[in-house]
Write an enzyme that holds these catalytic residues in place. Structure first.
Site, PDB file in Angstrom:
ATOM      1  N   ASN A  38       0.841  -1.188   0.000  1.00 41.68           N
ATOM      2  CA  ASN A  38       0.000   0.000   0.000  1.00 41.68           C
ATOM      3  C   ASN A  38       0.883   1.246   0.000  1.00 41.68           C
ATOM      4  O   ASN A  38       2.115   1.156  -0.080  1.00 41.68           O
ATOM      5  CB  ASN A  38      -0.954  -0.007   1.209  1.00 41.68           C
ATOM      6  CG  ASN A  38      -0.210  -0.049   2.539  1.00 41.68           C
ATOM      7  OD1 ASN A  38       0.982   0.269   2.630  1.00 41.68           O
ATOM      8  ND2 ASN A  38      -0.905  -0.447   3.589  1.00 41.68           N
ATOM      9  N   ASP A  50      -9.610  -9.158   0.102  1.00 38.05           N
ATOM     10  CA  ASP A  50      -8.818  -8.283   0.962  1.00 38.05           C
ATOM     11  C   ASP A  50      -8.780  -6.861   0.424  1.00 38.05           C
ATOM     12  O   ASP A  50      -8.795  -5.891   1.185  1.00 38.05           O
ATOM     13  CB  ASP A  50      -7.397  -8.839   1.098  1.00 38.05           C
ATOM     14  CG  ASP A  50      -6.518  -7.969   1.977  1.00 38.05           C
ATOM     15  OD1 ASP A  50      -6.707  -7.995   3.210  1.00 38.05           O
ATOM     16  OD2 ASP A  50      -5.656  -7.253   1.428  1.00 38.05           O
TER      17      ASP A  50
END
Length: 381
Positions: free
Chosen positions: A65, A254
């Site tokens: 991320n 997810d």
């Protein structure tokens, strides 16, 4: 387990004895590779003849991320591929009809420590129990900082697979039995098998919920953060049987759960754990799948998100939409320094939302009590 409740495995595998531990690597720029080493805990073992490669899979920016933490879905995909390799090997270790192991369930998986860009991830898998038609696989993930040499266990997971015939995908084959060092190991494995079987049935019975859009939702409500992702299942998502890899599905789940958590907190978020993921039915190539997520519960420092996958078969199979997969993800909110932040309280509005909140609270307290009991037991030892 039913042959209907399964997702396809990862890469094709070679034959290896179930009495061995498989250590698996992703080498950048190549296919998945693995090797087997005897597990001293078994007291016996037969290793794979493949040479053991030295490099692990280096985590790259596209795995992570914006804060540099590797996506939980990336780790889940690696775990599933390792489990698929060892279970497929074992199910083909005796003469008989060739088969591929399909993922049926993932038990609760805790993300013990984040994996960061530049670290190396190594995955090891071991078969710990077999029933007549299923295989239990324990998988561990260890990360290594190649600059300092520091290593840490980041994930521990338990997965269940069923062998599907290559000639008839709806046929579940028998699993070759494994040898146990002690009878207690077999008894404990049978107990885990019965527990997960019962939980799968209960989960399937309550799987009728749908997520509907909300007009002008207020911040921190369920409707404000709920999210959906639509994906057309293509050949690259599927096994040689033409059904979706379990790891591909978990990665998408997810991703949606992370969007829900980020919308709710407006901060950096990471996966803390995944409750049992149940694969109720297979998803065929050509289906359009909708992955939906909604907030169900928040504590002071964590949030639970329910995610399910619905499939719409469009190619060669006119059929109504059906629920294929369901799970609960737990996320935590982090500051820029990686410190836990308080999570905004979820505002429940409807009776169903309040009911789901109380159910989530029960799961949270149960997990917390189990963790405290394990810590006390470890301290006593």
């Amino acid at each position: 387990m039913s042959e209907r409740g399964a997702a396809g495995p990862g890469p094709a595998a070679i034959q290896v004895s179930s009495k061995s531990r498989v250590e698996w690597w992703h080498v950048p720029g190549s296919v998945s590779v693995c090797c087997a080493a005897p597990d001293p805990g078994w007291g016996h073992g037969a290793g794979c003849e493949l040479p053991c490669p030295s490099p692990g899979r280096i985590m790259r920016p596209d795995d992570a991320n914006v804060a540099g933490n590797v996506h939980g879905g990336t780790i889940l995909k690696m775990i599933e591929e390792a489990g698929a390799i060892i279970s497929t090997r074992h199910c083909n270790s005796q003469a008989g009809e060739p088969c591929v192991a399909a993922l049926a369930r993932v038990e609760r998986t805790d993300f013990l420590s984040p994996v960061c860009i530049g670290e190396v991830a190594n995955v090891s898998a071991e078969i710990t129990y077999t029933s007549r038609h299923s295989v239990e696989v324990q998988v561990n993930v260890m990360s290594e900082n190649i600059l300092t040499g520091a290593k840490k266990v980041t994930n521990k997971a338990t997965l269940w697979y069923v062998p599907l015939s290559l000639k008839n995908v709806n046929k579940v084959l028998e699993v070759p039995p494994i040898q146990y060092a002690r009878k207690e190991q077999e008894d404990e494995g049978r107990k885990r098998y019965e527990e997960q079987k019962l939980d799968r049935l209960e989960t399937k019975q309550r799987n009728g919920d749908m997520i509907l859009p909300v007009i002008n939702p207020e911040p921190h409500t369920v409707g404000y953060s709920q999210s959906s992702l639509i994906h057309l299942v293509g050949p690259s998502d599927c096994t040689l049987l033409g059904f979706v890899h379990g790891g591909v599905t978990m990665k998408l789940m997810d991703e949606v759960a992370g969007i829900v958590a980020a919308r709710h907190c407006k901060t950096n978020i990471v996966t803390a754990s995944v409750d049992a993921i149940n694969f109720h039915e297979k998803i065929k190539k050509g289906c359009v799948i909708t992955i939906s997520g909604r907030m169900t519960f928040t504590s002071n420092k964590s949030m639970e998100i329910e995610v399910f996958v619905d499939a719409d078969p469009f190619v060669d199979e006119p059929r109504e939409r059906y629920r294929a997969v369901s799970a609960f993800f737990t996320y935590v909110s982090l500051s820029k320094e990686g410190k836990p932040l308080p999570v905004p309280q979820l505002l429940t509005e409807t009776e169903d939302e309040k009911r789901r909140f109380e159910e989530g609270k029960g799961r949270y307290l149960q997990t917390k009590a189990k963790r405290q009991a394990q810590m006390q037991q470890a301290a006593q030892q």
